[in-house]
Design a protein around this motif. Structure first.
Motif, PDB file in Angstrom:
ATOM      1  N   ARG A 133       8.173   8.617   4.722  1.00  0.00           N
ATOM      2  CA  ARG A 133       6.973   8.081   4.083  1.00  0.00           C
ATOM      3  C   ARG A 133       7.288   7.243   2.852  1.00  0.00           C
ATOM      4  O   ARG A 133       6.378   6.711   2.228  1.00  0.00           O
ATOM      5  N   LEU A 152       1.178   8.797  -0.797  1.00  0.00           N
ATOM      6  CA  LEU A 152       0.366   9.716  -1.589  1.00  0.00           C
ATOM      7  C   LEU A 152      -0.546  10.597  -0.734  1.00  0.00           C
ATOM      8  O   LEU A 152      -0.726  11.773  -1.026  1.00  0.00           O
ATOM      9  N   ALA A 153      -1.148  10.002   0.268  1.00  0.00           N
ATOM     10  CA  ALA A 153      -2.061  10.754   1.144  1.00  0.00           C
ATOM     11  C   ALA A 153      -1.752  10.365   2.590  1.00  0.00           C
ATOM     12  O   ALA A 153      -2.455   9.544   3.182  1.00  0.00           O
ATOM     13  N   PRO A 154      -0.708  10.921   3.181  1.00  0.00           N
ATOM     14  CA  PRO A 154      -0.296  10.503   4.524  1.00  0.00           C
ATOM     15  C   PRO A 154      -1.306  10.920   5.594  1.00  0.00           C
ATOM     16  O   PRO A 154      -1.985  11.932   5.479  1.00  0.00           O
ATOM     17  N   ALA A 155      -1.386  10.094   6.644  1.00  0.00           N
ATOM     18  CA  ALA A 155      -2.248  10.425   7.785  1.00  0.00           C
ATOM     19  C   ALA A 155      -1.716  11.654   8.493  1.00  0.00           C
ATOM     20  O   ALA A 155      -2.485  12.474   8.997  1.00  0.00           O
ATOM     21  N   ASP A 156      -0.388  11.811   8.547  1.00  0.00           N
ATOM     22  CA  ASP A 156       0.249  12.988   9.153  1.00  0.00           C
ATOM     23  C   ASP A 156       0.999  13.726   8.054  1.00  0.00           C
ATOM     24  O   ASP A 156       2.110  13.350   7.688  1.00  0.00           O
ATOM     25  N   PRO A 157       0.434  14.782   7.468  1.00  0.00           N
ATOM     26  CA  PRO A 157       1.094  15.492   6.367  1.00  0.00           C
ATOM     27  C   PRO A 157       2.402  16.157   6.764  1.00  0.00           C
ATOM     28  O   PRO A 157       3.216  16.503   5.904  1.00  0.00           O
ATOM     29  N   SER A 166      -0.501   4.260   0.082  1.00  0.00           N
ATOM     30  CA  SER A 166      -1.401   5.354   0.478  1.00  0.00           C
ATOM     31  C   SER A 166      -0.713   6.338   1.420  1.00  0.00           C
ATOM     32  O   SER A 166      -0.992   7.536   1.366  1.00  0.00           O
ATOM     33  N   ASP A 167       0.196   5.860   2.284  1.00  0.00           N
ATOM     34  CA  ASP A 167       0.910   6.778   3.192  1.00  0.00           C
ATOM     35  C   ASP A 167       1.822   7.724   2.425  1.00  0.00           C
ATOM     36  O   ASP A 167       2.082   8.833   2.872  1.00  0.00           O
ATOM     37  N   SER A 174       0.852  -1.183   0.000  1.00  0.00           N
ATOM     38  CA  SER A 174       0.000   0.000   0.000  1.00  0.00           C
ATOM     39  C   SER A 174       0.890   1.236   0.000  1.00  0.00           C
ATOM     40  O   SER A 174       1.752   1.391   0.871  1.00  0.00           O
TER      41      SER A 174
END
Length: 135
Positions: free
Chosen positions: A93, A81-86, A78-79, A76
């Protein structure tokens, strides 16, 4: 007359005579091909002949052996491309989360033109659990 001429050719040449004496009439032709400047004794000729014989047998064996396999990794990104913590630095990441790994390996050895020995293994891990199936 041809046999006498061939025999004279072998007996008159010291290196050919050494090859004939060491390897005999059956392997003489192959032994002649192995005569180089480094081969100056019967022992070296015999060692080189045996090494060449093993190499040819190994090539024949590998010609009968077929191997194939695959490795599939589910990950995955996803972290990334769209991290939980930007605010997390990009370098932290970059490594995606691996969710599953699957591996398959097959090997077949031809025993004759009609029969082959085949074996294989399949491995799967997902979510920290895994298993292996021999075939």
């Amino acid at each position: 007359f041809l046999h006498v001429a061939r025999a004279y050719g072998v007996l008159s040449d010291e290196r050919k005579r050494m090859a004939y004496d060491e390897l005999g009439p059956r392997d003489f032709e192959q032994g002649q091909q192995l005569l180089t400047a480094e081969v100056d004794s019967a022992a070296k000729l015999r060692a080189r002949f045996e090494r060449e014989k093993r190499r040819v047998a190994e090539q024949a064996y590998h010609g009968k052996l077929r191997m194939s396999g695959s490795l599939v990794v589910g990950a995955s990104a996803s972290d990334l491309l769209a991290p939980a913590d930007p605010d997390l630095p990009l370098g932290e990441r970059l490594w995606p989360h691996i969710s599953s790994v699957s591996m398959s390996e097959d090997m077949a050895l031809a025993l004759s033109q009609r029969t082959a020995l085949t074996c294989g293994c399949q491995l799967l891990t997902k979510g920290g659990l895994g298993g292996c199936t021999p075939r």
